[in-house]
Design a protein around this motif. Structure first.
Motif, short mmCIF file in Angstrom:
data_model
loop_
_atom_site.label_atom_id
_atom_site.label_comp_id
_atom_site.label_asym_id
_atom_site.label_seq_id
_atom_site.Cartn_x
_atom_site.Cartn_y
_atom_site.Cartn_z
N ALA A 186 0.84 -1.20 0.00
CA ALA A 186 0.00 0.00 0.00
C ALA A 186 0.87 1.25 0.00
N LEU A 187 1.91 1.24 0.83
CA LEU A 187 2.75 2.42 0.95
C LEU A 187 3.60 2.66 -0.30
N SER A 188 3.92 1.56 -1.03
CA SER A 188 4.73 1.76 -2.22
C SER A 188 3.87 2.05 -3.45
N GLU A 189 2.64 1.49 -3.48
CA GLU A 189 1.82 1.60 -4.70
C GLU A 189 0.74 2.68 -4.63
N HIS A 190 0.44 3.13 -3.41
CA HIS A 190 -0.62 4.13 -3.22
C HIS A 190 -1.91 3.84 -4.00
N PRO A 191 -2.58 2.74 -3.65
CA PRO A 191 -3.83 2.40 -4.36
C PRO A 191 -4.96 3.38 -4.02
N ASP A 192 -6.07 3.30 -4.77
CA ASP A 192 -7.21 4.19 -4.52
C ASP A 192 -8.08 3.66 -3.38
N LEU A 193 -7.99 2.36 -3.14
CA LEU A 193 -8.80 1.76 -2.06
C LEU A 193 -8.09 0.49 -1.57
N VAL A 194 -8.15 0.26 -0.27
CA VAL A 194 -7.57 -0.99 0.25
C VAL A 194 -8.68 -1.85 0.87
N LEU A 195 -8.50 -3.15 0.74
CA LEU A 195 -9.46 -4.11 1.25
C LEU A 195 -8.69 -5.06 2.15
N ALA B 127 -1.38 5.75 10.19
CA ALA B 127 -0.32 6.53 10.81
C ALA B 127 0.53 7.24 9.75
N ASP B 128 0.39 6.77 8.51
CA ASP B 128 1.18 7.34 7.42
C ASP B 128 0.46 8.57 6.84
N GLY B 129 1.21 9.53 6.37
CA GLY B 129 0.63 10.75 5.83
C GLY B 129 -0.32 10.49 4.67
N TRP B 130 0.11 9.64 3.76
CA TRP B 130 -0.74 9.34 2.61
C TRP B 130 -1.92 8.44 3.01
N GLY B 131 -1.63 7.47 3.87
CA GLY B 131 -2.63 6.45 4.23
C GLY B 131 -3.76 6.96 5.13
N LYS B 132 -3.54 8.18 5.67
CA LYS B 132 -4.48 8.71 6.65
C LYS B 132 -5.92 8.75 6.13
N ASN B 133 -6.06 9.13 4.86
CA ASN B 133 -7.42 9.33 4.33
C ASN B 133 -7.83 8.35 3.24
N ILE B 134 -7.07 7.29 3.08
CA ILE B 134 -7.37 6.36 2.01
C ILE B 134 -8.62 5.51 2.35
N PRO B 135 -9.57 5.39 1.42
CA PRO B 135 -10.75 4.57 1.72
C PRO B 135 -10.35 3.11 1.97
N ALA B 136 -10.95 2.51 2.99
CA ALA B 136 -10.59 1.13 3.33
C ALA B 136 -11.84 0.32 3.66
#
Lengths: 126, 424
Positions: free
Chosen positions: A43-52, A71-80
């Motif tokens: 997730a941190l390397s690929e920055h997907p639009d949504l994680v499952l 906890a990650d800056g990018w991951g903070k708001n990613i839809p999951a």
């Protein structure tokens, strides 16, 4: 879902295969991992639009993985989406209070098409 | 009384003996004798009277003394009995001062704490209580004891000598007698550790079981669904037919697992009621629609009546489960060509749901047990061997959880009507 990148993390290989087929048919790019730790890395390397994430997984649970992501800056708001068959949605909800766009789905209540539909809706709303 | 009687008889005697004498000389002589004799008789009467009086006083005093002795004996007996009861009771009791200093622990409390009497006396009772996340609560109990307000059956963890924490139900009651200067509070600890442990194990087991039971069912559901929707062209009609059957049986199994898990959650008080405004007519219709195939299979007609305002602030998940259970029961126990009527009527204070069938009915002698868990009426078992005896029990619990009531009227061989009412 054209051009959208979706990361699936579940140790149930058949589920991953079937759902990815459906999502790919819809035009999404699907990445698959089978444990929490590799899921976070991907997730941190690929920055997907949504994680499952599945909840009960080897190495690292889905909840722990999601916490790391949040906890990650990018991951903070990613839809999951968290998928599980554990009968404790309230406990689950409590552990997710900090993550904004997170959904909890009880696997047994959903068909594959319904899950795909749900993913589509979340991505459209994004 | 005796004295008065003697005087009366003495006078009558003298009257008859002397008053008939005629001459004055004789009269004077006789009067002297008469007085002497009268004096004698009166003295004897007075003596008798006095001795009777003394006797009665003495005997009353004796009786009082005997009674006092008996009472004091009784009292010391009950005191001793009470002491033994306190000391030997299997329930841990402690006497504490309102500030919390332990003055008198009984044997069971020493066993509970795993400490000796010397090790416990004068120590502050509240220092042994622990509720990591609720230290405020402990302070509240302490405050209550100090202000002599009873503490009734509160769950606490008690720190034992072994440093182990043990769950107990704590009660504190001021037992100071009126007029006494010594203030005492009675502490009762009921050991509920095993219970709490079982509860914890049950919860863990449930979450594990829910996962382990559902995972393969979810997988089966997905496989079949995937085959039917995406590999249909590779299968013959026959194979597709079997897959449909498998899908239905698997759905039954999922429903059973969900029912069992819901039941366990209800029993652990973990079903949250989440209310929202919903149309009960629409909800009922959707449940009927789900069950329509079963009704058609048995050629049972389903009739509905909707009267009044049927919007209700309630938990539709729970109402759905109740309706599903009552309706599927009606369909299951009604013979072919029978009838099931569903009536909803809304008033200002509540909505009444009625499910009436022309089914086998409930035997009169079994009607009292019909809401018991795992209970199945004998005629129900004959018709359908696979029922689980949970449905009606769950309905009762859920209706109660929503603040309503559920009742039924049934006639053997003619049918049953279940009625539940949910308040607004």
């Amino acid at each position: 879902m054209n051009g959208k990148k979706i990361l699936m993390v579940d140790d149930d290989l058949a589920f991953c295969e079937m759902l990815s087929e459906i999502l790919r048919e819809e035009g999404a790019e699907v990445l698959v991992e089978h444990d929490g730790a590799s899921g976070v890395e991907k997730a941190l390397s690929e920055h997907p639009d949504l994680v499952l994430f599945d909840v009960m997984m080897p190495v690292m649970s889905g909840i722990k993985a999601l916490e790391k992501l949040r906890a990650d800056g990018w991951g903070k708001n990613i839809p999951a989406i968290l998928l599980t068959n554990v009968n404790q949605p309230e406990a689950m909800a409590a552990s997710l209070e900090n993550g904004p766009p997170t959904e909890y789905l009880l696997k047994v209540d959903w068909t594959l098409d319904q899950i795909a539909e749900r993913i589509k809706k979340i991505l459209e709303a994004k | 009384m005796v004295l008065l009687l003697c005087i009366f008889f003495a006078f009558s005697y003298f009257d008859s003996k002397y008053l008939l004498v005629a001459t004055d000389a004789e009269y004077a002589k006789n009067t002297g004798r008469q007085l002497l004799e009268l004096f004698l008789v009166v003295s004897i009467a007075a003596a008798i009277f006095l001795s009777l009086l003394i006797y009665s006083v003495l005997s009353t005093q004796n009786a009082a003394r005997r009674m006092a002795y008996a009472i004091s004996k009784d009292m010391s007996f009950s005191k001793e009995q009470f002491r033994r009861f306190y000391e030997l009771s299997p329930v841990p009791y402690l006497l504490i001062s309102p500030k919390g200093a332990i003055t008198r622990p009984n044997k069971a409390s020493l066993r509970f704490f795993g400490r000796t009497e010397e090790n416990l006396i004068e120590k502050n009772f509240f220092s042994f209580l622990s509720l990591p996340e609720h230290s405020e609560k402990i302070m509240r109990y302490k405050d209550s004891a100090e202000r002599r307000i009873p503490v009734v059956q509160k769950e606490v963890q008690v720190l034992l000598d072994s440093k182990e924490l043990r769950w107990a139900l704590l009660s504190i009651e001021d037992i100071t007698t009126p007029g006494s200067y010594e203030h005492n509070c009675l502490v009762t600890l009921v050991d509920i550790h095993e219970q709490k442990e079982l509860e914890r194990i049950k919860t863990e087991f449930l979450s594990l079981a829910s996962h382990q039971l559902r995972s393969p069912l979810a997988n089966l559901k997905w496989y079949i669904d995937f085959l039917l929707n995406r590999r249909r062209d590779q299968m013959s009609e026959e194979v597709q037919g079997y897959l449909h059957k498998m899908y239905r049986r698997n759905s039954d199994m999922i429903e059973l697992v969900n029912t069992l898990l819901n039941l366990s959650r209800i029993e652990m008080g973990r079903v949250k009621v989440e209310k929202e405004s919903a149309d009960m007519e629409a909800l009922t219709k959707s449940v009927i629609e789900e069950l329509e195939p079963t009704a058609q299979e048995k050629k049972i007609s389903m009739e509905t009546t909707f009267v009044g305002d049927l919007l209700l602030d309630t938990d539709i998940r729970l109402v759905r489960i109740i309706l599903q259970n009552l309706l599927s029961n009606s369909l299951r126990y009604t013979k072919e060509n029978g009838k099931v009527s569903i009536r909803l009527s809304g008033s200002t204070s509540q909505i009444r749901f009625e499910v009436e069938d022309t089914g086998v009915g409930i035997p009169p002698n079994e009607q009292g047990s019909i809401f018991s868990k795992l209970y199945r009426a004998t005629n129900a078992k004959e018709i359908e061997a696979n029922g689980n005896g949970i449905g009606l029990y769950m309905c009762k619990e859920l209706v109660a959880g929503l603040g309503g009531t559920i009742t039924f009227v049934s006639k053997l061989g003619e049918g049953t009507t279940f009625t539940f009412e949910l308040p607004r």
